[in-house]
Motif scaffolding. Structure first.
Motif, mmCIF file in Angstrom:
data_model
loop_
_atom_site.group_PDB
_atom_site.id
_atom_site.type_symbol
_atom_site.label_atom_id
_atom_site.label_comp_id
_atom_site.label_asym_id
_atom_site.label_seq_id
_atom_site.Cartn_x
_atom_site.Cartn_y
_atom_site.Cartn_z
ATOM 1 N N LEU A 267 23.215 -14.752 -17.852
ATOM 2 C CA LEU A 267 24.034 -13.787 -17.111
ATOM 3 C C LEU A 267 23.632 -13.583 -15.661
ATOM 4 N N SER A 268 22.578 -14.241 -15.204
ATOM 5 C CA SER A 268 22.078 -13.929 -13.853
ATOM 6 C C SER A 268 22.363 -15.014 -12.838
ATOM 7 N N ALA B 139 16.604 -10.990 -12.592
ATOM 8 C CA ALA B 139 17.478 -9.815 -12.660
ATOM 9 C C ALA B 139 17.306 -8.983 -11.388
ATOM 10 N N LYS B 140 18.409 -8.385 -10.939
ATOM 11 C CA LYS B 140 18.342 -7.548 -9.733
ATOM 12 C C LYS B 140 17.597 -6.252 -9.999
ATOM 13 N N ASP B 141 17.841 -5.675 -11.180
ATOM 14 C CA ASP B 141 17.189 -4.415 -11.529
ATOM 15 C C ASP B 141 16.780 -4.461 -13.003
ATOM 16 N N ILE B 142 15.612 -3.909 -13.298
ATOM 17 C CA ILE B 142 15.099 -3.817 -14.661
ATOM 18 C C ILE B 142 14.981 -2.339 -15.023
ATOM 19 N N ILE B 143 15.528 -1.972 -16.169
ATOM 20 C CA ILE B 143 15.441 -0.596 -16.655
ATOM 21 C C ILE B 143 14.817 -0.643 -18.041
ATOM 22 N N ASN C 79 26.781 -7.774 -13.556
ATOM 23 C CA ASN C 79 26.647 -7.766 -15.012
ATOM 24 C C ASN C 79 25.586 -6.744 -15.411
ATOM 25 N N VAL C 80 25.844 -6.027 -16.500
ATOM 26 C CA VAL C 80 24.873 -5.083 -17.062
ATOM 27 C C VAL C 80 24.676 -5.453 -18.521
ATOM 28 N N ALA C 81 23.437 -5.631 -18.933
ATOM 29 C CA ALA C 81 23.181 -6.034 -20.321
ATOM 30 C C ALA C 81 22.038 -5.245 -20.931
ATOM 31 N N LEU C 82 22.249 -4.805 -22.161
ATOM 32 C CA LEU C 82 21.152 -4.339 -22.997
ATOM 33 C C LEU C 82 20.639 -5.566 -23.752
#
Length: 473
Positions: free
Chosen positions: A359-360, A388-392, A442-445
């Motif tokens: 997805l990246s 990934a641009k951001d990691i949460i 894109n946002v993924a869990l």
């Protein structure tokens, strides 16, 4: 007959085992360490089943197990989540599972799929192929994919096909089960082993023990059967050991004389069953499921079907329209050029790393990850995380290990959050910022961890993720 169901669970295995036993006229008791509130959905369904069958009410022992209940039962149905060395099982007269009961009574042709990751997608794709090419009979899908095969046992005929996804726990449970002639109870016409990776080392003493349970998928096969596996170290050992006809699934073109298939540079999946046969295309170039690992899964499924006679044109058509399954890189929502994915079934670091790869590419990715550790190595995820641009991060023992690795690699992150709603809100804010800069996001869990602690299981985690996203967008 006095029957005891050990572990009612929430995915249908215990429920369907109880239904099966009630229909056989057994007196059924259910015992589970969880409480009535947690199990209420399953209890209500089971009470309805008793009413429909006109059977005696099921008796419940919840929040604990009692040794005398196991001693007094004529048969105990074990949930795969229960360890085989449980002291309660040691005093039991006879132990079965929903899988062993199914195998004893089923008349259908059997396809079985196991592995560490990719087994649900592979089993589902294989089922789609078999359902598409029917000349007679039907195709059914069950097992670890949260559908007990006992659900459809009464419908089966000799013209039907059944695809069972089997976990290492389920395979270990039936390791020593045989039929009247002494052969193994589990004898699939096609056994598929997706890539094996480090997993469940909180349950197994070693990787060898974990893999040994996986080997049970083909130990009952003979020369009339086929076995599909990869060309990595463990895959080669499976193919070298099986008595079935080996078919190699590879990312690289196979040498002449080797039966199996490979992924071409254009993404198509090619197969060659025997050394002297022509190659055919089984996996089309355009798929609806992202990621090169999904192409590998599709080829594994295609080889199992093709090896037992399915037509290539049917296989290609089925895979071209296959949209994937819930909790596995599931694209479930789009809002303002932001695409949301549910990859909650990514319960090991390698699976989350595969999500990042998928997805990246040209689109920025906001990744929500982390959770409970299973005694695994998080370096594959930490290395991929930089894409990934951001990691949460979600809270958990796995996230604690991941944090230190991210710090070492100087990869920034937000959290960890012990509240999913706050994690979702943070992810949406990050995605909106990325979308304004890049035009989409894109946002993924994709947790790379077990779900326990914040959630009941990985499926509960995925459903709650989707619900929270939809509430906040």
């Amino acid at each position: 007959m006095k029957a005891l169901v050990m572990g009612l669970g929430l995915h249908g295995g215990g429920l369907e085992s109880a239904r099966f036993l009630l229909k056989k006229g057994a007196d059924v008791m259910v015992t589970d360490l969880r409480d009535e509130i947690t199990l209420m959905p399953a209890i209500e369904q089971l009470d309805r089943i008793c009413s429909e069958l006109g059977s005696k009410p099921v008796r419940y022992v919840l929040g604990r197990h009692k040794t005398e209940d196991f001693k007094n039962a004529d048969i105990v149905i074990k949930n795969p989540g229960v360890r085989q060395d449980s002291p309660f099982l040691e005093v039991s007269k006879k132990i079965e599972t929903d899988i062993s009961l199914f195998l004893k009574y089923s008349r259908a042709r059997l396809f079985a799929v196991t592995g560490t990751k990719g087994k649900s997608s592979t089993a589902s794709a294989l089922h789609r192929i078999l359902a598409s090419e029917r000349k007679k009979g039907k195709a059914f899908l069950g097992g670890n994919i949260t559908v007990s095969p006992l659900t459809f046992l009464d419908e089966l005929t000799e013209s039907d096909d059944v695809v069972l996804e089997l976990s290492s726990f389920q395979l270990g449970d039936i390791k020593n089960y045989t039929v009247s002639d002494g052969s193994k109870l589990l004898k699939p016409k096609a056994a598929v082993l997706t890539p094996v990776m480090h997993d469940h080392l909180d349950r197994y003493s070693s990787m060898d023990d974990y893999i040994d349970d996986k080997r049970n998928i083909y130990r009952g096969q003979d020369s009339s059967c086929i076995t599909v596996a990869g060309d990595d170290r463990w895959g080669k050992s499976f193919l070298g050991e099986t008595k079935g006809r080996p078919l190699v699934c590879s990312y690289a073109r196979l040498d002449k004389g080797t039966g199996g298939g490979w992924i071409n540079t254009d993404g198509t999946g090619i197969a060659r069953l025997f050394a002297d046969t022509e190659t055919v295309e089984l996996v089309p170039q355009r798929l609806l499921t992202p990621g090169k690992h999904q192409r590998f899964n599709m080829l594994s499924a295609a080889l199992a079907a093709y090896g037992l006679g399915a037509e290539p044109v049917v296989i290609r058509g089925a895979l071209a329209s296959f949209t994937g399954i819930e909790h596995r890189l599931e694209h479930f929502h789009e809002a303002d050029k932001i695409h949301y994915y549910n990859d909650s079934a990514a319960t090991i670091p390698e699976a989350a790393a595969a999500c990042i790869e998928a997805l990246s590419g040209n689109t920025p990715l906001v990744l929500v990850t982390g959770g409970t550790d299973k005694n695994l190595d998080f370096s594959p995820l930490s290395k991929a995380a930089g894409k990934a641009k951001d990691i949460i991060l979600l809270s958990g023992t796995g996230s604690e290990k991941l944090e230190s690795l991210l710090d070492e690699n100087m990869v920034s992150y937000k959290g960890p959050f012990n509240d999913l709603e706050k994690a979702v809100q943070c992810a949406i804010e990050s995605a909106e910022n990325n979308m304004r800069r890049e035009g989409s996001c894109n946002v993924a869990l994709s947790p790379g961890c077990a779900s326990f602690g914040m959630f009941l299981n990985e499926f509960d985690r995925g459903r709650k993720w989707k619900e929270a996203v939809l509430r906040n967008t």
